[in-house]
Write an enzyme that holds these catalytic residues in place. Structure first.
Site, short mmCIF file in Angstrom:
data_model
loop_
_atom_site.label_atom_id
_atom_site.label_comp_id
_atom_site.label_asym_id
_atom_site.label_seq_id
_atom_site.Cartn_x
_atom_site.Cartn_y
_atom_site.Cartn_z
CG LEU A 28 28.89 14.45 19.59
CD1 LEU A 28 29.44 15.63 20.39
CD2 LEU A 28 30.01 13.49 19.24
CB ILE A 29 26.32 11.65 15.09
CG1 ILE A 29 24.99 11.39 15.78
CG2 ILE A 29 26.63 10.53 14.09
CD1 ILE A 29 23.78 11.33 14.84
CB SER A 41 29.09 12.12 3.31
OG SER A 41 30.16 11.47 3.96
N GLY A 42 26.94 10.21 4.00
CA GLY A 42 26.68 8.80 4.28
C GLY A 42 25.82 8.50 5.49
CB ILE A 43 26.14 5.67 7.89
CG1 ILE A 43 26.15 4.57 6.82
CG2 ILE A 43 25.46 5.19 9.16
CD1 ILE A 43 27.04 3.36 7.14
N GLY A 44 26.37 8.70 8.76
CA GLY A 44 26.33 9.72 9.82
C GLY A 44 25.32 10.81 9.51
CB SER A 63 32.36 -2.94 9.18
OG SER A 63 32.34 -3.72 7.99
CE1 TYR A 77 36.42 0.28 7.14
CE2 TYR A 77 35.63 -1.92 6.56
CZ TYR A 77 35.39 -0.63 7.02
OH TYR A 77 34.11 -0.28 7.36
P1 NAD Z 1 31.31 8.16 4.24
O1 NAD Z 1 32.68 8.27 3.66
O2 NAD Z 1 30.18 8.74 3.50
O3 NAD Z 1 31.27 8.71 5.72
C1 NAD Z 1 32.36 8.73 6.60
C2 NAD Z 1 32.39 10.09 7.24
O4 NAD Z 1 33.44 10.15 8.19
C3 NAD Z 1 32.64 11.19 6.20
O5 NAD Z 1 31.69 12.19 6.36
C4 NAD Z 1 34.04 11.66 6.54
O6 NAD Z 1 34.23 13.02 6.24
C5 NAD Z 1 34.08 11.38 8.03
N1 NAD Z 1 35.44 11.35 8.56
C6 NAD Z 1 36.54 10.74 8.06
N2 NAD Z 1 37.61 11.00 8.82
C7 NAD Z 1 37.18 11.79 9.84
C8 NAD Z 1 37.81 12.41 10.95
N3 NAD Z 1 39.13 12.28 11.16
N4 NAD Z 1 37.06 13.14 11.80
C9 NAD Z 1 35.74 13.30 11.59
N5 NAD Z 1 35.09 12.77 10.55
C10 NAD Z 1 35.80 12.02 9.68
O7 NAD Z 1 31.06 6.60 4.45
P2 NAD Z 1 29.98 5.81 5.36
O8 NAD Z 1 29.74 4.53 4.66
O9 NAD Z 1 28.82 6.64 5.73
O10 NAD Z 1 30.87 5.48 6.65
C11 NAD Z 1 30.41 5.64 7.97
C12 NAD Z 1 30.86 4.46 8.83
O11 NAD Z 1 30.23 3.28 8.35
C13 NAD Z 1 32.37 4.18 8.80
O12 NAD Z 1 32.83 3.95 10.11
C14 NAD Z 1 32.48 2.92 7.96
O13 NAD Z 1 33.59 2.15 8.34
C15 NAD Z 1 31.17 2.24 8.29
N6 NAD Z 1 30.74 1.24 7.32
C16 NAD Z 1 30.53 1.55 6.01
C17 NAD Z 1 30.14 0.57 5.13
C18 NAD Z 1 29.92 0.86 3.66
O14 NAD Z 1 29.85 -0.08 2.88
N7 NAD Z 1 29.78 2.10 3.25
C19 NAD Z 1 29.94 -0.73 5.56
C20 NAD Z 1 30.15 -1.03 6.91
C21 NAD Z 1 30.54 -0.04 7.78
#
Ligand code: NAD
Length: 314
Positions: A6-7, A12-15, A140, A153
């Site tokens: 479960l993710i 978007s993004g990493i997820g 992070s 953060y």
């Molecule tokens: P992103 O904004 O694309 O993804 C974050 C996701 O979390 C989004 O899809 C958003 O809708 C979701 N989200 C936010 N609040 C939520 C909630 N209350 N319930 C469910 N979903 C929720 O950015 P990302 O970079 O893919 O971030 C993913 C993780 O990676 C985060 O935890 C972030 O802290 C971490 N991270 C990101 C970076 C970077 O540079 N982008 C670096 C280190 C760590």
């Protein structure tokens, strides 16, 4: 059988990339439950998942900030059985602390810290009972090392690292594994949202010098670092299958960007904290646009230091 993974935060993004990569696993080792707050935002994920959608990938609604939503989602899973929980949802926040309200700070903790805890509290008791499971957290490098103007953060990620460090010990007794994944800068909406936000903001309450350092010193350096050293969400997603497969022998910390290993090492090389604080100060205020070059230089220097420490341990 397949592991149920479960993710959180998969729109978007990493997820999103983790969900797709695990669902498309060649050996079909995983059934992915990709969750997001609002299924209206599912299109990008569904498109990227292709054939896997409806087979090894299913969708569910989950807001990590709501007890009800988390309960409903987990109760909706067959036998509430989750083998691997990947806490990915998170939000960023940069800027002078003078201009950030306590309410805004709390909302970062609500997602990045309490959101993760809410998930763990819902899933962990079943894992303990079953004497098996894996909790993965997308933390992070800022969960290990503070970066200027990312105060809140970084604090939220530090808080989570502390929480998980404590829990990891207890969970070992129950054969439940805890792993952190610590990316450096990654090109996602996270970064573009941040830059967009900053351009629109006025920073009331912060003095002119601070705003100037933030906008004209920190921001250009940050953009530069993202451009030269940033990884892709796929780079981070690629870390997830090996972490999951290592099971109980998985490392607790998993840095994804080799550049950051020495930066984190700086912190542990000098217990007074002076080395990392002053290194960051010089990089930001004396080198500015050359910051990424200095970070690379630091990588070489620290690698040398680490090597010599390894060769002749005292
Ligand atoms: P992103 O904004 O694309 O993804 C974050 C996701 O979390 C989004 O899809 C958003 O809708 C979701 N989200 C936010 N609040 C939520 C909630 N209350 N319930 C469910 N979903 C929720 O950015 P990302 O970079 O893919 O971030 C993913 C993780 O990676 C985060 O935890 C972030 O802290 C971490 N991270 C990101 C970076 C970077 O540079 N982008 C670096 C280190 C760590």
């Amino acid at each position: 059988g397949q592991k149920v993974v479960l993710i959180t935060g998969c729109s978007s993004g990493i997820g999103l990339r983790m969900a797709v990569m695990l669902a498309k696993d060649e050996k079909q080792r995983y059934h992915v439950i990709a969750t997001m707050r609002d299924l209206k935002r599912k299109d990008k994920l569904v498109e990227a998942a292709g054939d896997a959608y409806g087979k090894s990938l299913s969708l569910a609604v989950l807001d990590v900030c709501t007890d009800e939503s988390v309960k409903q989602c987990i109760n909706g899973i067959k036998d509430r059985h989750v083998d691997v929980l990947i806490n990915n949802a998170g939000i960023g926040l940069v800027g002078p602390v003078e201009s950030i309200s306590i309410a805004e700070m709390k909302s970062v903790f609500e997602t990045n810290f309490f959101g993760v805890i809410r998930m763990i509290k819902e899933v962990m008791p079943d894992m303990k009972k079953r004497r098996g499971g894996h909790i993965v957290v997308v933390s992070s490098v800022m969960g290990l090392q503070g970066v200027v103007f990312n105060d809140v953060y970084a604090a939220s990620k530090f808080a989570m690292e502390g929480f998980c460090e404590c829990l990891a010990v207890q969970l070992l007794k129950f054969n439940v594994t805890m792993s952190m994944i610590e990316p450096g800068p990654v090109h996602t909406e996270f970064e573009s949202k941040m830059i967009q936000d900053v351009r629109q903001k006025e920073f009331p309450g912060a003095d002119a010098d601070t705003v100037n350092y933030f906008k004209n010193v920190y921001l250009p350096s940050s953009v530069d670092i993202f451009e030269t050293l940033g990884q892709t969400p796929d780079d981070i997603a690629r870390v997830s299958p090996p972490v999951i497969e290592q099971g109980s022998s998985a490392r607790f910390r998993n840095l994804t960007n080799p550049l950051y290993t020495p930066i984190v090492a700086l912190k542990y090389a000098d217990e007074t904290g002076g080395l990392s604080v002053h290194a960051f100060y010089h990089m930001l205020f004396n080198l500015g646009p050359l910051m990424h070059v200095s970070m690379k230089a630091m990588q070489y220097l620290t690698c040398g230091c680490l090597r010599s420490r390894t060769v002749s341990p005292n």
